[in-house]
Design a protein around this motif. Structure first.
Motif, PDB file in Angstrom:
ATOM      1  N   ARG A 225       0.830  -1.207   0.000  1.00  0.00           N
ATOM      2  CA  ARG A 225       0.000   0.000   0.000  1.00  0.00           C
ATOM      3  C   ARG A 225       0.865   1.258   0.000  1.00  0.00           C
ATOM      4  NH1 ARG A 225      -1.587   3.486   3.832  1.00  0.00           N
ATOM      5  NH2 ARG A 225      -0.614   2.225   5.473  1.00  0.00           N
TER       6      ARG A 225
ATOM      7  N   ASN B 159       2.516   1.794  -3.344  1.00  0.00           N
ATOM      8  CA  ASN B 159       1.563   2.267  -4.354  1.00  0.00           C
ATOM      9  C   ASN B 159       1.238   3.740  -4.165  1.00  0.00           C
ATOM     10  OD1 ASN B 159       1.349  -0.193  -5.693  1.00  0.00           O
ATOM     11  ND2 ASN B 159      -0.345  -0.915  -4.405  1.00  0.00           N
ATOM     12  N   GLU B 160       1.135   4.157  -2.885  1.00  0.00           N
ATOM     13  CA  GLU B 160       0.831   5.562  -2.610  1.00  0.00           C
ATOM     14  C   GLU B 160       1.977   6.475  -3.016  1.00  0.00           C
ATOM     15  OE1 GLU B 160      -0.118   5.688   1.488  1.00  0.00           O
ATOM     16  OE2 GLU B 160      -2.161   4.896   1.230  1.00  0.00           O
TER      17      GLU B 160
ATOM     18  N   SER C 180       4.070   5.893  -5.481  1.00  0.00           N
ATOM     19  CA  SER C 180       4.355   5.832  -6.921  1.00  0.00           C
ATOM     20  C   SER C 180       3.618   6.972  -7.646  1.00  0.00           C
ATOM     21  CB  SER C 180       3.916   4.490  -7.506  1.00  0.00           C
ATOM     22  OG  SER C 180       4.623   3.442  -6.888  1.00  0.00           O
TER      23      SER C 180
ATOM     24  N   VAL D 176       0.731   6.628 -11.078  1.00  0.00           N
ATOM     25  CA  VAL D 176       0.160   5.296 -11.240  1.00  0.00           C
ATOM     26  C   VAL D 176      -1.261   5.297 -10.740  1.00  0.00           C
ATOM     27  CG1 VAL D 176       2.359   4.094 -11.190  1.00  0.00           C
ATOM     28  CG2 VAL D 176       1.187   4.611  -9.040  1.00  0.00           C
ATOM     29  N   GLU D 177      -1.794   4.118 -10.484  1.00  0.00           N
ATOM     30  CA  GLU D 177      -3.214   3.979 -10.260  1.00  0.00           C
ATOM     31  C   GLU D 177      -3.726   4.774  -9.078  1.00  0.00           C
ATOM     32  OE1 GLU D 177      -4.649  -0.082 -10.543  1.00  0.00           O
ATOM     33  OE2 GLU D 177      -2.767  -0.612 -11.504  1.00  0.00           O
ATOM     34  N   HIS D 178      -2.878   5.050  -8.079  1.00  0.00           N
ATOM     35  CA  HIS D 178      -3.330   5.800  -6.914  1.00  0.00           C
ATOM     36  C   HIS D 178      -3.802   7.209  -7.273  1.00  0.00           C
ATOM     37  CE1 HIS D 178      -3.684   6.921  -2.769  1.00  0.00           C
ATOM     38  NE2 HIS D 178      -2.892   7.960  -2.965  1.00  0.00           N
TER      39      HIS D 178
ATOM     40  N   LYS E  33      -5.438   8.062 -10.013  1.00  0.00           N
ATOM     41  CA  LYS E  33      -6.454   8.001 -11.042  1.00  0.00           C
ATOM     42  C   LYS E  33      -7.807   8.471 -10.523  1.00  0.00           C
ATOM     43  CE  LYS E  33      -4.410   4.306 -13.815  1.00  0.00           C
ATOM     44  NZ  LYS E  33      -4.623   2.968 -14.387  1.00  0.00           N
TER      45      LYS E  33
ATOM     46  N   ASP F  64      -8.279   0.462  -6.481  1.00  0.00           N
ATOM     47  CA  ASP F  64      -7.441  -0.585  -7.049  1.00  0.00           C
ATOM     48  C   ASP F  64      -5.972  -0.456  -6.661  1.00  0.00           C
ATOM     49  OD1 ASP F  64      -9.552  -1.810  -8.195  1.00  0.00           O
ATOM     50  OD2 ASP F  64      -9.118  -1.204 -10.270  1.00  0.00           O
ATOM     51  N   SER F  65      -5.568   0.699  -6.194  1.00  0.00           N
ATOM     52  CA  SER F  65      -4.158   0.873  -5.821  1.00  0.00           C
ATOM     53  C   SER F  65      -3.794   0.046  -4.591  1.00  0.00           C
ATOM     54  CB  SER F  65      -3.860   2.353  -5.561  1.00  0.00           C
ATOM     55  OG  SER F  65      -4.549   2.802  -4.404  1.00  0.00           O
ATOM     56  N   GLN F  66      -4.807  -0.371  -3.832  1.00  0.00           N
ATOM     57  CA  GLN F  66      -4.541  -1.140  -2.614  1.00  0.00           C
ATOM     58  C   GLN F  66      -4.764  -2.635  -2.826  1.00  0.00           C
ATOM     59  OE1 GLN F  66      -7.571   1.092  -0.961  1.00  0.00           O
ATOM     60  NE2 GLN F  66      -6.269   2.736  -0.171  1.00  0.00           N
TER      61      GLN F  66
ATOM     62  N   ARG G 115      -8.802  -7.193  -7.690  1.00  0.00           N
ATOM     63  CA  ARG G 115      -8.970  -5.752  -7.482  1.00  0.00           C
ATOM     64  C   ARG G 115     -10.438  -5.444  -7.245  1.00  0.00           C
ATOM     65  NH1 ARG G 115      -4.966  -2.464 -10.294  1.00  0.00           N
ATOM     66  NH2 ARG G 115      -3.255  -3.742 -11.062  1.00  0.00           N
TER      67      ARG G 115
END
Length: 419
Positions: free
Chosen positions: A284, A287-288, A290, A293-295, A297, A360-362, A369
């Motif tokens: 997590r 991802n946060e 990055s 990326v998806e976080h 979005k 989805d980032s998590q 997802r």
């Protein structure tokens, strides 16, 4: 041991001397002297009375018949006195039976009491007692060294003991002797054949020997083990460790959860669950962090973004206010599917109340997802033990069958204690 028995013998001798001294004191000597004096006096009086009778007979004061009668009575009296003295001597002789009986009783009672109530069994096995006492102060490193020596001796005495060779290999890994560990596992494989549960530990030893890097040789052993048993714990744990060290947290979770869900015996599930939780938390955070990326979005309205407002009930706040900060897990799982979280966040009770976004980032894995399902169940859990999952004694809040595309905030107040 010899000193102990000498001390016991000395105490017994002292006790016997005290008993015998009582029965052989100086008053016995005085008693004997009194008996002798009495006998001498009786004899003297006898002769004096006999002389007086003879004088009276000579002077004609008594007749011959009276003389004979009186002399007989005098002889009888002397004989009775002599018999009385002998009786006293016999009584004195019998008194020695008492100290002898007391001595025997004293020794018998002492030995019986010690053998039954004392510490003779411990004294009789001083090696065991000493080992038990030493074990109280032995360190884990010393215990491991002792265990290693035992196993090495076992395989020397029983070279065909495959179980001992396997345990020895595990012990060698624990102390960092990886070459010896590999040799031990090869010995077992040569005896019982190729099995995944033997190849997995061997791959671990090779992995540690190679500075925690998987090379072609190690990969070959791993592939061979997985071909025999895709759920082999040692192999999957190794792959999870390698993924975690390479910051591939999603795969680390995948491999470790394979082991957790396999229900194989001999697995430290608590430690492995903690490792999974940490890998998910690191996933997590990564991802946060990055960028792009998806976080980020949030502008993509086609993907699920569930806003969850989590708080503690007043009664629970009061109950936990004096306790240490507890771990809080907030996660969503498929309403009709596997229990692997599709999105998860790990917090502390001190962070509450809080508003978070599940998206989805998590995700734990690329395949699982929020966007892969239509309905989810959302849970917020205060873990009293700090481990993942809902356990007895934990406190929770849940919202079921939530549409993954729901836009309005979801309020969750943690108040229910798990029975």
């Amino acid at each position: 041991m010899t000193t102990f028995w000498l001390a016991i013998l000395s105490l017994i001798v002292i006790a016997l001397l005290i008993v015998w001294r009582i029965f052989s004191s100086s008053k016995d000597t005085l008693g004997a002297e009194n008996i002798n004096i009495r006998q001498e006096t009786n004899v003297t009086l006898y002769h004096e009375h006999l002389a007086q009778l003879e004088t009276d007979l000579a002077e004609g004061s008594i007749e011959q018949d009276s003389f004979v009668q009186l002399k007989a009575e005098l002889d009888k009296t002397l004989l009775q006195d002599a018999s009385s003295s002998e009786s006293v001597r016999d009584t004195k002789a019998t008194t020695w039976i008492w100290p002898l009986g007391i001595a025997i009783a004293l020794m018998s009672f002492s030995f019986f009491s010690y053998m039954k109530l004392g510490a003779y069994p411990l004294l009789n096995s001083p090696t065991t007692s000493a080992m038990n006492e030493e074990n109280k102060q032995i360190t884990p490193e010393q215990m491991m060294a002792f265990r290693l020596q035992q196993l090495e001796q076992v395989v020397i005495d029983e070279p065909e003991n495959a179980e001992a060779w396997f345990s020895l290999g595990q012990a060698y890994i624990s102390i960092g002797e990886f070459d010896n560990a590999i040799a031990a596992f090869d010995k077992v494989i040569a005896q019982v054949g190729i099995h995944a549960e033997l190849l997995g530990p061997k791959a671990q030893a090779m992995y540690y020997k190679n500075n925690q890097q998987i090379n072609a040789d190690i990969q070959q052993v791993i592939d061979q083990a997985l071909a025999l048993d895709a759920l082999d714990p040692a192999t999957n744990i190794l792959l999870g460790m390698n993924s975690f060290s390479n910051r591939d947290f999603a795969n680390a979770v995948k491999y470790w959860e394979v082991v957790l869900n396999s229900d194989r015996p001999g697995i430290s599930t608590d430690a492995l669950a903690e490792a999974v939780a940490e890998a998910k938390n690191q996933l997590r955070l990564s991802n946060e962090e990055s960028a792009g990326v998806e976080h980020n979005k949030s502008s993509d309205t086609s993907l699920p973004q569930l806003t969850v407002d989590v708080s503690l009930a007043q009664s629970l706040q009061e109950k936990l206010q004096n306790d240490e900060d507890k771990v809080v897990f907030i996660y969503a799982i498929a309403a009709n599917g596997p229990r692997m979280p599709l999105a998860a966040v790990k917090l502390k009770t001190s962070d509450l109340p809080i508003s978070i976004v599940l998206d989805d980032s998590q995700a734990m894995t690329p395949q699982m997802r929020l966007s892969s399902v239509n309905k989810v169940n959302i849970y917020a859990v205060v873990s009293m033990q700090g481990s993942v999952g809902i356990k007895s004694g934990d406190f929770k809040a849940e919202v079921l069958n939530v549409d993954t595309m729901k836009k309005s905030p979801i309020a969750m107040e943690i108040s229910i204690q798990v029975p």
